[in-house]
Design a protein around this motif. Structure first.
Motif, mmCIF file in Angstrom:
data_model
loop_
_atom_site.group_PDB
_atom_site.id
_atom_site.type_symbol
_atom_site.label_atom_id
_atom_site.label_comp_id
_atom_site.label_asym_id
_atom_site.label_seq_id
_atom_site.Cartn_x
_atom_site.Cartn_y
_atom_site.Cartn_z
ATOM 1 N N UNK A 1 -9.709 0.159 3.031
ATOM 2 C CA UNK A 1 -8.956 0.541 4.226
ATOM 3 C C UNK A 1 -9.763 1.607 4.954
ATOM 4 N N UNK A 2 -9.928 1.432 6.260
ATOM 5 C CA UNK A 2 -10.621 2.446 7.046
ATOM 6 C C UNK A 2 -9.792 3.719 7.026
ATOM 7 N N UNK B 1 -3.707 7.382 8.248
ATOM 8 C CA UNK B 1 -2.726 8.327 8.788
ATOM 9 C C UNK B 1 -1.403 7.639 9.132
ATOM 10 N N UNK B 2 -1.406 6.516 9.879
ATOM 11 C CA UNK B 2 -0.123 5.851 10.151
ATOM 12 C C UNK B 2 0.548 5.321 8.884
ATOM 13 N N UNK C 1 0.831 -1.207 0.000
ATOM 14 C CA UNK C 1 0.000 0.000 0.000
ATOM 15 C C UNK C 1 0.863 1.253 0.000
ATOM 16 N N UNK C 2 1.939 1.240 0.770
ATOM 17 C CA UNK C 2 2.824 2.400 0.830
ATOM 18 C C UNK C 2 3.446 2.675 -0.533
ATOM 19 N N UNK D 1 -6.456 10.523 -1.020
ATOM 20 C CA UNK D 1 -6.315 9.555 0.065
ATOM 21 C C UNK D 1 -7.630 8.856 0.345
ATOM 22 N N UNK D 2 -8.715 9.605 0.350
ATOM 23 C CA UNK D 2 -10.039 9.019 0.579
ATOM 24 C C UNK D 2 -10.376 8.035 -0.528
#
Length: 64
Positions: free
Chosen positions: A32-33, A38-39, A5-6, A23-24
């Motif tokens: 992904x919630x 954020x992390x 994902x990163x 991002x949304x």
């Protein structure tokens, strides 16, 4: 999965920056919630462009 994902997120950036809307959309397409983004963004070294409250309206407080 985190590194996958990163790396996907890094490919989407422009100078290491993404908008809230990007991002949304990424979170929705990858199931992904939003609170878990954020992390993930921090781990990938991605910064968020100043929020214009266009993606989540007044709900957005940088993903809480």
């Amino acid at each position: 999965m985190i590194t996958d994902c990163a790396s996907k997120l890094k490919k989407m950036t422009c100078d290491g920056i993404l908008t809230c809307a990007q991002i949304v959309t990424f979170a929705k397409h990858n199931n992904i919630e939003l609170e878990k983004m954020k992390p993930l963004l921090h781990a990938a070294g991605i910064k968020v462009k100043d929020c214009e409250q266009t993606c989540l309206s007044l709900k957005c407080t940088f993903f809480k």
